[in-house]
Scaffold this active site. Structure first.
Site, PDB file in Angstrom:
ATOM      1  N   ASP A 287       6.747 -11.161   0.713  1.00 56.03           N
ATOM      2  CA  ASP A 287       7.461 -11.450  -0.536  1.00 56.03           C
ATOM      3  C   ASP A 287       7.687 -12.958  -0.728  1.00 56.03           C
ATOM      4  O   ASP A 287       7.963 -13.408  -1.843  1.00 56.03           O
ATOM      5  CB  ASP A 287       8.823 -10.735  -0.568  1.00 56.03           C
ATOM      6  CG  ASP A 287       8.692  -9.235  -0.342  1.00 56.03           C
ATOM      7  OD1 ASP A 287       7.606  -8.694  -0.590  1.00 56.03           O
ATOM      8  OD2 ASP A 287       9.684  -8.613   0.098  1.00 56.03           O
TER       9      ASP A 287
ATOM     10  N   GLY B 126       6.412  -7.299  -3.567  1.00 55.40           N
ATOM     11  CA  GLY B 126       7.168  -8.550  -3.724  1.00 55.40           C
ATOM     12  C   GLY B 126       8.663  -8.320  -3.903  1.00 55.40           C
ATOM     13  O   GLY B 126       9.433  -9.259  -4.033  1.00 55.40           O
TER      14      GLY B 126
HETATM   15  O1  F6P Z   1       9.597  -6.690   1.900  1.00 51.78           O
HETATM   16  C1  F6P Z   1       8.281  -6.333   2.106  1.00 51.78           C
HETATM   17  C2  F6P Z   1       7.897  -5.142   1.275  1.00 51.78           C
HETATM   18  O2  F6P Z   1       6.539  -4.860   1.496  1.00 51.78           O
HETATM   19  C3  F6P Z   1       8.191  -5.277  -0.225  1.00 51.78           C
HETATM   20  O3  F6P Z   1       7.259  -6.079  -0.885  1.00 51.78           O
HETATM   21  C4  F6P Z   1       8.213  -3.845  -0.645  1.00 51.78           C
HETATM   22  O4  F6P Z   1       8.994  -3.651  -1.793  1.00 51.78           O
HETATM   23  C5  F6P Z   1       8.855  -3.156   0.528  1.00 51.78           C
HETATM   24  O5  F6P Z   1       8.654  -3.994   1.655  1.00 51.78           O
HETATM   25  C6  F6P Z   1       8.310  -1.794   0.819  1.00 51.78           C
HETATM   26  O6  F6P Z   1       9.048  -1.252   1.823  1.00 51.78           O
HETATM   27  P1  F6P Z   1       8.623   0.052   2.613  1.00 51.78           P
HETATM   28  O7  F6P Z   1       7.485  -0.310   3.528  1.00 51.78           O
HETATM   29  O8  F6P Z   1       9.856   0.407   3.351  1.00 51.78           O
HETATM   30  O9  F6P Z   1       8.197   1.043   1.607  1.00 51.78           O
END
Ligand code: F6P
Length: 359
Positions: free
Chosen positions: A137, A180
């Protein structure tokens, strides 16, 4: 000078490319100083759960294996958030875990959320900590770049290259939804790298009619295809968050704005067929780019050097061409770094004719 003999390292939050490059460099730099390194499994869980979960790391774990070259985390990671009311208890368990293992300090590889949560545990439990920023991000405060962001941009640019060829063949508008969270860094930099026509980021309001005008202009110019990049954190035109599911502590997870755009734009304008690609977790993979490997190497060496010089309670970072370190309290106070209105990337996109919101 410090009394450090034994350190722990953990990766926390969503994974990304370059974590193994950081871990391996931390192990190399610490081992050269004669320190022992313990890898903590699954973020802070390895220290807060019982039994503790960890392993002793040596250069051998990384020198004759491909680990530093590949993504994921050798140690495992967790992206679940922590409820405020359980923070005191978690700090206590974390501190007890550090004591039981006999660690003199902990290196935390994490993004803004992890810097906040884990630095709080460390402060409450009196544990020495140095942070190394990582996240696709790129929203960790004070540092211009976090490990993993550059690789994620490359993954998005590669996807856009692939999408352009089929968009061209089929005379379509293809929409790429990128991750992001609430920040548009990945979207705008990927849009520049992938020559998108339209880029929507959470920080800038947009109008569906303005997107339609842009598409009409493209059509009038004789081009029969177009590319849109949209950040997952973008809301509907009227400000509603689109969300697919929830995380483990009940927070909404972004996802689906690409479909919303495709549907609403198709109702307003039939000049192009539209299709959506949601790139998802592919953005957290890919072999780390040279930039991310170098960032990982320098951050790790600096983190260990800082500990050796008795500097703790800091996060290393890179800003204005310099590798620096910043007090964790300052990092946490800054919150999340969103795109600023005077971002050179937004400016460049605008000046190059990309529709990036408002009007
Ligand atoms: O913070 C990194 C990230 O990949 C974000 O871009 C995204 O919104 C989130 O994590 C997704 O999280 P998870 O892997 O828990 O679905």
């Amino acid at each position: 000078m410090s009394e450090i003999k034994k350190i722990g390292i953990l990766t926390s939050g969503g994974d990304c490319a370059g974590l193994n490059a950081v871990i391996s460099s931390v192990v190399k730099a610490a081992t050269r100083r004669g320190w022992e390194v313990y890898g903590i499994h699954d973020g802070t869980d390895g220290l807060t759960e019982r039994p503790l979960s960890y392993e002793k790391l040596t250069i051998k774990n990384f020198s004759d294996t491909p680990w530093p070259r590949i993504s994921g985390s050798y140690l495992g990671s967790l992206n679940k958030g922590v409820k405020m009311d359980s923070q005191a208890e978690m700090s206590h368990r974390f501190g007890e875990g550090v004591k039981e293992l006999g660690l003199d300090a902990v290196v935390v590889v994490g993004g803004d959320g992890s810097m906040n949560i884990v630095s709080n545990y460390c402060k409450n439990a009196g544990v020495k900590m140095v942070g190394i920023p990582k996240t696709i991000d790129n929203d960790t405060p004070l540092t211009q770049y976090s490990v993993g962001f550059n690789t994620a941009c490359q993954v998005c640019a590669d996807a856009l290259d692939s999408m352009e060829t089929t968009a061209r063949s089929h005379h379509r508008v293809l929409i790429l939804e990128v991750m992001g969270r609430d920040a548009g860094h990945l979207a705008v930099q990927s849009a520049l790298a992938g020559y998108a026509d339209i880029c929507l980021v959470p920080e800038i309001p947009y109008k569906l009619d303005s997107i339609v005008h842009k598409l009409e202009d493209i059509k009038k110019s004789g081009r029969r295809h177009a590319i849109i990049v949209v950040s997952e954190g973008v809301k509907t035109e009227t400000g509603e968050q689109i969300s697919g599911s929830q995380n483990l502590i009940g927070e909404k997870i972004n996802g689906g704005i690409g479909e919303y755009l495709s549907q609403t734009l198709s109702e307003k304008y039939q000049g192009f067929q539209m299709r959506v690609t949601r790139l998802g977790h592919v953005q957290r993979s890919g072999n780390p780019t040279a930039f991310d490997r170098i960032l990982a190497s320098v951050f790790a060496a600096k983190a260990i050097d800082s500990l050796a010089n008795g500097q703790t309670g800091i996060m290393v970072g890179f800003s204005n061409g310099k590798f620096e370190s910043y007090p964790l309290e300052q990092v946490v106070a800054c919150g999340t770094t969103l795109l600023s209105k005077d971002s050179p990337y937004i400016r460049a996109a605008h000046d190059l004719g990309v529709y990036i919101g408002e009007l």
